[in-house]
Design a protein around this motif. Structure first.
Motif, PDB file in Angstrom:
ATOM      1  N   ILE A  27       0.853  -1.186   0.000  1.00 64.63           N
ATOM      2  CA  ILE A  27       0.000   0.000   0.000  1.00 64.63           C
ATOM      3  C   ILE A  27       0.892   1.240   0.000  1.00 64.63           C
ATOM      4  N   THR A  28       0.857   2.004  -1.074  1.00 61.87           N
ATOM      5  CA  THR A  28       1.675   3.216  -1.153  1.00 61.87           C
ATOM      6  C   THR A  28       0.771   4.412  -1.422  1.00 61.87           C
ATOM      7  N   PRO A  29       0.244   5.050  -0.388  1.00 59.21           N
ATOM      8  CA  PRO A  29      -0.685   6.159  -0.603  1.00 59.21           C
ATOM      9  C   PRO A  29       0.012   7.385  -1.169  1.00 59.21           C
ATOM     10  N   LYS A  30      -0.677   8.130  -2.032  1.00 59.15           N
ATOM     11  CA  LYS A  30      -0.147   9.388  -2.547  1.00 59.15           C
ATOM     12  C   LYS A  30      -0.285  10.466  -1.474  1.00 59.15           C
ATOM     13  N   LEU A  31       0.404  11.574  -1.693  1.00 58.45           N
ATOM     14  CA  LEU A  31       0.399  12.647  -0.695  1.00 58.45           C
ATOM     15  C   LEU A  31      -1.007  13.165  -0.427  1.00 58.45           C
ATOM     16  N   LEU A  32      -1.812  13.324  -1.471  1.00 54.51           N
ATOM     17  CA  LEU A  32      -3.184  13.818  -1.280  1.00 54.51           C
ATOM     18  C   LEU A  32      -4.020  12.843  -0.469  1.00 54.51           C
ATOM     19  N   ASP A  33      -3.792  11.534  -0.679  1.00 57.24           N
ATOM     20  CA  ASP A  33      -4.516  10.523   0.100  1.00 57.24           C
ATOM     21  C   ASP A  33      -4.145  10.612   1.573  1.00 57.24           C
ATOM     22  N   ILE A  34      -2.861  10.837   1.857  1.00 57.71           N
ATOM     23  CA  ILE A  34      -2.406  10.968   3.240  1.00 57.71           C
ATOM     24  C   ILE A  34      -3.085  12.171   3.893  1.00 57.71           C
ATOM     25  N   ILE A  35      -3.059  13.319   3.209  1.00 60.89           N
ATOM     26  CA  ILE A  35      -3.656  14.546   3.746  1.00 60.89           C
ATOM     27  C   ILE A  35      -5.137  14.351   4.055  1.00 60.89           C
ATOM     28  N   SER A  36      -5.850  13.647   3.180  1.00 64.20           N
ATOM     29  CA  SER A  36      -7.310  13.514   3.328  1.00 64.20           C
ATOM     30  C   SER A  36      -7.708  12.767   4.589  1.00 64.20           C
ATOM     31  N   HIS A  37      -6.796  11.963   5.136  1.00 61.73           N
ATOM     32  CA  HIS A  37      -7.117  11.168   6.329  1.00 61.73           C
ATOM     33  C   HIS A  37      -6.623  11.818   7.627  1.00 61.73           C
ATOM     34  N   LEU A  38      -6.083  13.023   7.532  1.00 63.25           N
ATOM     35  CA  LEU A  38      -5.543  13.680   8.718  1.00 63.25           C
ATOM     36  C   LEU A  38      -6.559  14.663   9.298  1.00 63.25           C
ATOM     37  N   PRO A  39      -6.580  14.835  10.627  1.00 57.95           N
ATOM     38  CA  PRO A  39      -7.524  15.758  11.256  1.00 57.95           C
ATOM     39  C   PRO A  39      -6.981  17.190  11.296  1.00 57.95           C
ATOM     40  N   SER A  40      -7.882  18.147  11.401  1.00 58.23           N
ATOM     41  CA  SER A  40      -7.480  19.560  11.539  1.00 58.23           C
ATOM     42  C   SER A  40      -7.489  19.935  13.021  1.00 58.23           C
ATOM     43  N   THR A  41      -6.801  19.140  13.835  1.00 59.64           N
ATOM     44  CA  THR A  41      -6.804  19.325  15.283  1.00 59.64           C
ATOM     45  C   THR A  41      -5.378  19.400  15.817  1.00 59.64           C
ATOM     46  N   THR A  42      -5.255  19.731  17.106  1.00 58.35           N
ATOM     47  CA  THR A  42      -3.945  19.843  17.754  1.00 58.35           C
ATOM     48  C   THR A  42      -3.394  18.460  18.084  1.00 58.35           C
ATOM     49  N   GLY A  43      -2.120  18.261  17.814  1.00 57.10           N
ATOM     50  CA  GLY A  43      -1.510  16.981  18.151  1.00 57.10           C
ATOM     51  C   GLY A  43      -0.099  16.855  17.619  1.00 57.10           C
ATOM     52  N   VAL A  44       0.400  15.620  17.648  1.00 53.47           N
ATOM     53  CA  VAL A  44       1.749  15.289  17.180  1.00 53.47           C
ATOM     54  C   VAL A  44       1.609  14.361  15.980  1.00 53.47           C
ATOM     55  N   TYR A  45       2.411  14.580  14.949  1.00 54.79           N
ATOM     56  CA  TYR A  45       2.355  13.720  13.766  1.00 54.79           C
ATOM     57  C   TYR A  45       3.713  13.059  13.547  1.00 54.79           C
ATOM     58  N   TYR A  46       3.669  11.880  12.902  1.00 57.59           N
ATOM     59  CA  TYR A  46       4.858  11.051  12.717  1.00 57.59           C
ATOM     60  C   TYR A  46       4.945  10.660  11.248  1.00 57.59           C
ATOM     61  N   ILE A  47       6.044  11.013  10.603  1.00 56.05           N
ATOM     62  CA  ILE A  47       6.233  10.709   9.185  1.00 56.05           C
ATOM     63  C   ILE A  47       7.160   9.489   9.066  1.00 56.05           C
ATOM     64  N   HIS A  48       6.665   8.454   8.365  1.00 57.08           N
ATOM     65  CA  HIS A  48       7.392   7.195   8.224  1.00 57.08           C
ATOM     66  C   HIS A  48       7.866   7.025   6.783  1.00 57.08           C
ATOM     67  N   ASN A  49       9.021   6.375   6.605  1.00 59.18           N
ATOM     68  CA  ASN A  49       9.496   6.059   5.258  1.00 59.18           C
ATOM     69  C   ASN A  49       9.019   4.666   4.851  1.00 59.18           C
ATOM     70  N   GLU A  50       9.481   4.171   3.705  1.00 57.60           N
ATOM     71  CA  GLU A  50       8.978   2.897   3.183  1.00 57.60           C
ATOM     72  C   GLU A  50       9.427   1.683   3.995  1.00 57.60           C
ATOM     73  N   LYS A  51      10.360   1.867   4.917  1.00 53.74           N
ATOM     74  CA  LYS A  51      10.750   0.783   5.813  1.00 53.74           C
ATOM     75  C   LYS A  51       9.970   0.821   7.120  1.00 53.74           C
ATOM     76  N   GLY A  52       9.124   1.835   7.257  1.00 54.09           N
ATOM     77  CA  GLY A  52       8.353   1.989   8.489  1.00 54.09           C
ATOM     78  C   GLY A  52       9.060   2.826   9.528  1.00 54.09           C
ATOM     79  N   ASN A  53      10.290   3.242   9.250  1.00 53.38           N
ATOM     80  CA  ASN A  53      11.062   4.026  10.221  1.00 53.38           C
ATOM     81  C   ASN A  53      10.544   5.462  10.302  1.00 53.38           C
ATOM     82  N   LEU A  54      10.662   6.032  11.488  1.00 53.46           N
ATOM     83  CA  LEU A  54      10.289   7.431  11.671  1.00 53.46           C
ATOM     84  C   LEU A  54      11.387   8.328  11.113  1.00 53.46           C
ATOM     85  N   ILE A  55      11.003   9.248  10.215  1.00 51.59           N
ATOM     86  CA  ILE A  55      12.005  10.176   9.674  1.00 51.59           C
ATOM     87  C   ILE A  55      11.772  11.604  10.165  1.00 51.59           C
TER      88      ILE A  55
END
Length: 453
Positions: free
Chosen positions: A182-210
């Motif tokens: 499953i390789t979501p495009k950037l727009l797909d990622i954005i569409s599933h995110l909330p417009s609220t306060t919090g912390v976000y975590y960006i992962h690469n294709e190995k699952g590692n936090l970058i």
């Protein structure tokens, strides 16, 4: 996606049990998105001790669907999910046994909240579901019924996700998506995110936090990353595979989580934030006339600071507000170099604390009031703020001047009972950064309330 599962059975010999009730809640890590709850006719008698324990008897199940009638729905709701259960090996074995009787091989990755709680809540004397929910102040109804136990497991799982500061649970979920390609495009990622306060975590294709970040609007901030032209934004755009997030409601908790989790996980694109971000500090020094001066200087670990700032501008803005609020001489505190601009008295000839119009004792009392309010040394308090939804609040615990961690709670007795609060607290490191984050938010925030104990 997770399928939180609980099964009640007839009891009896190993691998001869039948299912009497099943509850499955599809959970995306934040909320329930689907559910299936049903009694099941096992076509064999229920053991008497089970009837007494669950309240489910043979009469209740006569008109209930048989397992083959609900099997398709179970496959649908658990598809592409990690199955989560309290004592998962039992529930998973029972489910596989029932499917095997139909000639079907049921397979899923599993997570056991018993094993997770042993790892993430090692201080608990018991890891049974009943004793854990009592210790953590989790409200529970219909104990030993599938739906009641599954809902309690969801609330426990939420706490365990929060306490997993290394993000091993979420990383396993990302790896499962990677295996499926499953390789979501950037727009797909954005569409599933909330417009609220919090912390976000960006992962690469190995699952590692970058990259780890915080924002008062997670969707807007990620959109800036994905459309930005800076070197960091371009690296994020080229390496991102998935984005996970944790809502906090409270900006204070978002800042505290971001600071600690960057230090723990060391994401490659957070290199500059792994060390302290507070480069400027506010110090109190007495001048030769006995007046306490508040001075902005480069942070020096050998000196006792009142609070710290990330930039000169932030420090000057804060000092301007402090002198205004406590009626302090701005020239004395380094804001104005000219004697023609004294904020406190607005007279042309200002010398020290305005030509001695006040004695050092009177003037210093106001300075000490500010210092005391911005220092929680040896104090024990709970800082109450917004939660992740309208029915929830957040709490930051400080004991004897030491920052212990934060928690989310639904009921007043969870925050008023210090033993329960300590159990649900997400333990955090007490360091210079966390102290200064707390002090800074206490200065700025209008929503935080302080409860001393």
């Amino acid at each position: 996606m997770y399928a939180i599962l609980d099964i009640e059975t007839t009891g009896g010999q190993f691998n001869e049990e039948g299912i009497t009730e099943i509850a499955i809640y599809k959970f995306d890590g934040h909320e329930i998105v689907d559910q299936f709850i049903s009694l099941v006719n096992p076509e064999i008698p229920i053991q008497p001790f089970v009837v007494k324990l669950t309240g489910i008897n043979n009469e209740m199940l006569r008109s209930a669907p048989k397992f083959f009638e609900v099997a398709k729905r179970i496959i649908e709701i658990t598809n592409d999910c990690i199955v989560v259960a309290h004592n998962a090996s039992f529930d998973y074995r029972i489910l596989r046994t029932e499917f095997r009787r139909l000639g079907y091989t049921f397979q899923a990755k599993t997570l056991c909240t018993v094993e997770l709680s042993k790892k993430l809540l090692p201080e608990q004397p018991s890891h049974s579901l009943g004793k854990l929910v009592r210790a953590l102040g989790i409200p529970m109804s219909d104990r030993h019924r599938a739906s009641g136990d599954a809902l309690a497991t969801i609330k426990l799982f939420k706490i365990l996700l929060e306490k997993d500061l290394e993000k091993s649970i979420v990383k396993d979920l990302i790896k499962l998506e990677i295996e499926k390609g499953i390789t979501p495009k950037l727009l797909d990622i954005i569409s599933h995110l909330p417009s609220t306060t919090g912390v976000y975590y960006i992962h690469n294709e190995k699952g590692n936090l970058i990259y780890i970040g915080k924002s008062r609007n997670i969707r807007k901030r990620l959109n800036q990353h994905f459309t930005g032209t800076s070197a960091k934004c371009k690296k994020i755009q080229s390496q991102v595979f998935a984005v996970t997030y944790e809502e906090t409601g409270s900006e204070l908790i978002a800042l505290l989580k971001e600071s600690q989790e960057i230090k723990i996980n060391k994401p490659i694109l957070n290199r500059a934030q792994r060390k302290s971000i507070f480069q400027l500090a506010l110090y109190a020094e007495k001048d030769d006339k006995g007046y306490i001066n508040l001075k902005l200087q480069k942070a020096d670990g050998r000196k006792r600071e009142i609070t710290s700032f990330t930039s000169i501008q932030e420090g000057k803005n804060a000092l301007f507000n402090i002198t205004a609020h406590y009626n302090l001489c701005q020239r004395l505190n380094g804001l104005y170099q000219s004697k023609t601009n004294c904020f406190q008295y607005s007279i042309k000839e200002c010398d020290g604390a305005c030509m001695g119009l006040e004695s050092p004792e009177v003037y210093n009392a106001r300075v000490n009031e500010f210092i005391e309010k911005n220092s929680f040394e040896n104090q024990s308090m709970i800082l109450l703020d917004r939660g992740r939804n309208i029915s929830e609040r957040s709490a930051v615990l400080i004991e004897n001047g030491i920052y212990k961690g934060y928690a989310f709670y639904d009921l007043n007795y969870q925050v008023n009972n210090i033993d329960i609060l300590r159990n649900i607290i997400i333990p955090m490191q007490n360091n210079r950064d966390t102290k200064n984050i707390i002090k800074g938010q206490l200065r700025k925030s209008k929503t935080i309330k302080t409860l001393n104990f």
